[in-house]
Scaffold this motif. Sequence first.
Motif, PDB file in Angstrom:
ATOM      1  N   HIS A  55      51.206  31.352  41.581  1.00 25.86           N
ATOM      2  CA  HIS A  55      51.011  31.017  42.986  1.00 25.86           C
ATOM      3  C   HIS A  55      49.862  31.826  43.581  1.00 25.86           C
ATOM      4  CE1 HIS A  55      54.763  28.730  42.937  1.00 25.86           C
ATOM      5  NE2 HIS A  55      55.310  29.756  42.311  1.00 25.86           N
ATOM      6  N   ALA A  56      48.730  31.874  42.880  1.00 26.72           N
ATOM      7  CA  ALA A  56      47.572  32.633  43.372  1.00 26.72           C
ATOM      8  C   ALA A  56      47.033  31.998  44.653  1.00 26.72           C
ATOM      9  CB  ALA A  56      46.484  32.663  42.310  1.00 26.72           C
ATOM     10  N   ARG A  57      46.512  32.829  45.534  1.00 26.15           N
ATOM     11  CA  ARG A  57      45.988  32.340  46.820  1.00 26.15           C
ATOM     12  C   ARG A  57      44.575  31.793  46.629  1.00 26.15           C
ATOM     13  NH1 ARG A  57      47.516  36.665  51.438  1.00 26.15           N
ATOM     14  NH2 ARG A  57      46.330  35.116  52.622  1.00 26.15           N
ATOM     15  N   PRO A  58      44.364  30.507  46.887  1.00 26.55           N
ATOM     16  CA  PRO A  58      43.045  29.893  46.626  1.00 26.55           C
ATOM     17  C   PRO A  58      41.913  30.514  47.424  1.00 26.55           C
ATOM     18  CG  PRO A  58      44.730  28.214  47.009  1.00 26.55           C
ATOM     19  CD  PRO A  58      45.337  29.520  47.381  1.00 26.55           C
ATOM     20  N   GLU A  59      42.213  30.980  48.647  1.00 21.71           N
ATOM     21  CA  GLU A  59      41.141  31.459  49.513  1.00 21.71           C
ATOM     22  C   GLU A  59      40.541  32.786  49.041  1.00 21.71           C
ATOM     23  OE1 GLU A  59      44.939  32.988  51.608  1.00 21.71           O
ATOM     24  OE2 GLU A  59      44.326  31.374  50.250  1.00 21.71           O
ATOM     25  N   ARG A  60      41.210  33.471  48.110  1.00 21.70           N
ATOM     26  CA  ARG A  60      40.711  34.766  47.649  1.00 21.70           C
ATOM     27  C   ARG A  60      39.744  34.656  46.480  1.00 21.70           C
ATOM     28  NH1 ARG A  60      45.964  38.864  47.976  1.00 21.70           N
ATOM     29  NH2 ARG A  60      46.115  38.882  50.267  1.00 21.70           N
ATOM     30  N   GLY A  61      39.620  33.483  45.887  1.00 18.93           N
ATOM     31  CA  GLY A  61      38.700  33.313  44.782  1.00 18.93           C
ATOM     32  C   GLY A  61      39.106  34.120  43.562  1.00 18.93           C
ATOM     33  N   VAL A  62      38.115  34.417  42.695  1.00 18.79           N
ATOM     34  CA  VAL A  62      38.339  35.200  41.484  1.00 18.79           C
ATOM     35  C   VAL A  62      37.458  36.444  41.533  1.00 18.79           C
ATOM     36  CG1 VAL A  62      38.260  35.231  38.955  1.00 18.79           C
ATOM     37  CG2 VAL A  62      38.837  33.112  40.152  1.00 18.79           C
ATOM     38  N   VAL A  63      38.038  37.589  41.181  1.00 16.83           N
ATOM     39  CA  VAL A  63      37.291  38.846  41.082  1.00 16.83           C
ATOM     40  C   VAL A  63      37.599  39.474  39.725  1.00 16.83           C
ATOM     41  CG1 VAL A  63      36.852  41.128  42.050  1.00 16.83           C
ATOM     42  CG2 VAL A  63      37.402  39.212  43.578  1.00 16.83           C
ATOM     43  N   VAL A  64      36.552  39.828  38.973  1.00 19.23           N
ATOM     44  CA  VAL A  64      36.694  40.488  37.675  1.00 19.23           C
ATOM     45  C   VAL A  64      35.982  41.836  37.759  1.00 19.23           C
ATOM     46  CG1 VAL A  64      36.260  40.339  35.203  1.00 19.23           C
ATOM     47  CG2 VAL A  64      36.745  38.249  36.504  1.00 19.23           C
ATOM     48  N   ARG A  65      36.678  42.915  37.347  1.00 22.54           N
ATOM     49  CA  ARG A  65      36.103  44.261  37.389  1.00 22.54           C
ATOM     50  C   ARG A  65      36.175  44.906  36.007  1.00 22.54           C
ATOM     51  NH1 ARG A  65      35.744  46.113  42.732  1.00 22.54           N
ATOM     52  NH2 ARG A  65      36.932  44.835  44.228  1.00 22.54           N
ATOM     53  N   ALA A  66      35.184  45.752  35.725  1.00 18.90           N
ATOM     54  CA  ALA A  66      35.174  46.536  34.484  1.00 18.90           C
ATOM     55  C   ALA A  66      35.259  48.015  34.835  1.00 18.90           C
ATOM     56  CB  ALA A  66      33.913  46.262  33.689  1.00 18.90           C
ATOM     57  N   ARG A  67      36.210  48.723  34.204  1.00 13.53           N
ATOM     58  CA  ARG A  67      36.354  50.172  34.364  1.00 13.53           C
ATOM     59  C   ARG A  67      35.940  50.819  33.048  1.00 13.53           C
ATOM     60  NH1 ARG A  67      37.001  50.614  39.860  1.00 13.53           N
ATOM     61  NH2 ARG A  67      38.757  49.319  40.583  1.00 13.53           N
ATOM     62  N   GLY A  68      34.994  51.773  33.133  1.00 10.24           N
ATOM     63  CA  GLY A  68      34.544  52.459  31.936  1.00 10.24           C
ATOM     64  C   GLY A  68      33.543  51.660  31.122  1.00 10.24           C
ATOM     65  N   GLY A  69      32.870  50.700  31.759  1.00 14.17           N
ATOM     66  CA  GLY A  69      31.871  49.901  31.061  1.00 14.17           C
ATOM     67  C   GLY A  69      31.254  48.890  32.014  1.00 14.17           C
ATOM     68  N   TRP A  83      32.338  41.007  39.154  1.00 14.97           N
ATOM     69  CA  TRP A  83      31.942  39.588  39.218  1.00 14.97           C
ATOM     70  C   TRP A  83      32.841  38.899  40.227  1.00 14.97           C
ATOM     71  CZ3 TRP A  83      34.243  34.868  38.770  1.00 14.97           C
ATOM     72  CH2 TRP A  83      33.438  33.749  38.520  1.00 14.97           C
ATOM     73  N   ARG A  84      32.243  38.110  41.122  1.00 13.96           N
ATOM     74  CA  ARG A  84      33.014  37.381  42.129  1.00 13.96           C
ATOM     75  C   ARG A  84      32.629  35.908  42.098  1.00 13.96           C
ATOM     76  NH1 ARG A  84      32.325  42.330  44.872  1.00 13.96           N
ATOM     77  NH2 ARG A  84      34.288  43.156  45.746  1.00 13.96           N
ATOM     78  N   SER A  85      33.614  35.054  42.242  1.00 14.57           N
ATOM     79  CA  SER A  85      33.316  33.624  42.375  1.00 14.57           C
ATOM     80  C   SER A  85      32.617  33.391  43.700  1.00 14.57           C
ATOM     81  CB  SER A  85      34.599  32.796  42.287  1.00 14.57           C
ATOM     82  OG  SER A  85      35.540  33.191  43.274  1.00 14.57           O
ATOM     83  N   ASP A  86      31.721  32.416  43.707  1.00 16.80           N
ATOM     84  CA  ASP A  86      30.947  32.141  44.924  1.00 16.80           C
ATOM     85  C   ASP A  86      31.807  31.544  46.027  1.00 16.80           C
ATOM     86  OD1 ASP A  86      28.623  33.057  43.756  1.00 16.80           O
ATOM     87  OD2 ASP A  86      27.919  31.072  43.141  1.00 16.80           O
ATOM     88  N   TRP A  87      32.803  30.763  45.650  1.00 14.17           N
ATOM     89  CA  TRP A  87      33.567  30.009  46.638  1.00 14.17           C
ATOM     90  C   TRP A  87      35.058  30.141  46.366  1.00 14.17           C
ATOM     91  CZ3 TRP A  87      30.055  28.926  50.100  1.00 14.17           C
ATOM     92  CH2 TRP A  87      28.742  28.701  49.689  1.00 14.17           C
ATOM     93  N   THR A  88      35.854  29.541  47.216  1.00 15.14           N
ATOM     94  CA  THR A  88      37.297  29.554  47.053  1.00 15.14           C
ATOM     95  C   THR A  88      37.708  28.601  45.928  1.00 15.14           C
ATOM     96  OG1 THR A  88      37.417  27.919  48.833  1.00 15.14           O
ATOM     97  CG2 THR A  88      37.731  30.229  49.430  1.00 15.14           C
ATOM     98  N   LEU A  89      38.992  28.571  45.629  1.00  7.56           N
ATOM     99  CA  LEU A  89      39.506  27.807  44.497  1.00  7.56           C
ATOM    100  C   LEU A  89      40.318  26.602  44.967  1.00  7.56           C
ATOM    101  CD1 LEU A  89      40.797  30.832  42.373  1.00  7.56           C
ATOM    102  CD2 LEU A  89      38.515  29.779  42.321  1.00  7.56           C
ATOM    103  N   LYS A  90      40.458  25.618  44.106  1.00  6.16           N
ATOM    104  CA  LYS A  90      41.247  24.442  44.439  1.00  6.16           C
ATOM    105  C   LYS A  90      42.733  24.805  44.518  1.00  6.16           C
ATOM    106  CE  LYS A  90      38.257  21.093  42.052  1.00  6.16           C
ATOM    107  NZ  LYS A  90      38.212  20.084  40.964  1.00  6.16           N
ATOM    108  N   PRO A  91      43.434  24.263  45.498  1.00  6.84           N
ATOM    109  CA  PRO A  91      44.884  24.484  45.529  1.00  6.84           C
ATOM    110  C   PRO A  91      45.568  23.718  44.390  1.00  6.84           C
ATOM    111  CG  PRO A  91      44.036  23.700  47.662  1.00  6.84           C
ATOM    112  CD  PRO A  91      42.952  23.508  46.661  1.00  6.84           C
ATOM    113  N   GLY A  92      46.659  24.292  43.868  1.00  7.79           N
ATOM    114  CA  GLY A  92      47.451  23.622  42.854  1.00  7.79           C
ATOM    115  C   GLY A  92      46.696  23.318  41.578  1.00  7.79           C
TER     116      GLY A  92
END
Length: 384
Positions: A42-56, A81-90
Amino acid sequence: MRRAVLICVALLLICCGCGAAPAEPPSPPPVVQIRPALDSKHARPERGVVVRARGGTLGRVLVSEGGQHVPGRLDGSHTVWRSDWTLKPGAEYTVTATAAAPRGPATVATGRFRTRAADRTVRVASTAPLPGETVGTGMPVIIDFDGPVADKAAVERALEVRSETPVEGAWRWIGDTRVVYRTRRFWAPRQQVTVTAHLAGVRVADGVYGGVDSTFAFTVGRDQTTSIDTTTHRMVVQRDGRVVQRMAISAGMATTPEYTTTSGIHLTMDKASPVRMVSPGREKGEPGFYDVMIEHAVRISDSGEYVHAKDNVWAQGRANVSHGCINSRPDQAAWFFDNSLRGDPVTITGTSRELEWDNGWGFWQLSWRRWREGSALSGGGRVP
């Protein structure tokens, strides 16, 4: 003596040491963090995707949904890394991210998550221009939604306008279901403009999300402008800076406000031949009543103003006798009809009635500062 020198050198080498330096230990593998967490349902679509690297640092990040690539970008440090836009619901998304440390093995993280479904959705209901339309240099971009928008700032951030010639422009909200984009100055002619509403996943209101993205493109045609002086009863049409038509006209008689032509920067909005014109606020049999069919009519406002054909050539170039429209000789009106595109600027001067900015497409009546006050981002989202 020579032997003594060699011994001294040997002793110095022994004291200083000339063996290989011990190898540095390898770096621990970097940690990759993904939000929403993988396996979320049940991820919130409006938050998009965020990927982080620790130690690299991040290398390759791939996010997709239904076989379609999700655009995004790395920050300057290559750790986020961040997605440019929001995600599709469902919808279900797949993420693969690779991170590398300065020394040692890389980390590859891969998995899936699903966004929450929306209770209700809002979509683009209609646009102006139409997809593929060729328009004049004053043309606004008008987007109508099929439901009210509460979070106007979120929706406005999701609207993207790309033109071949760089331009400064801003959105202005007109009510809860319409937003209009106007450039600071007229569009440069002969270019393509692409408009994308990255609406999918935008939180429009509580429990309401944008349903799908919407994209359309249009072409800005030649640069045609028209100036009308109601005091000299003359109309001049210029194309790409050259006069291509001069017309004698008759404007509104100005006996009442509705029979007074409005002064200001109008835009051609549509055209038809014939158009039925009926006197406003008058019943059949009352003085001033009319109900007529008019040829080659080009509309320039919502208050019944057109540039159209009329056979009263005795008044054209001499007197203002119309009910508010601009009329001209039938053959010249036909020429203007054939050569007009929606969004061509028509500037009228010489009357006592000013065109209201929200009368039709009178948007150029507002200064740039006042126009931007209607933006949810720069003006606080005030709706006039």
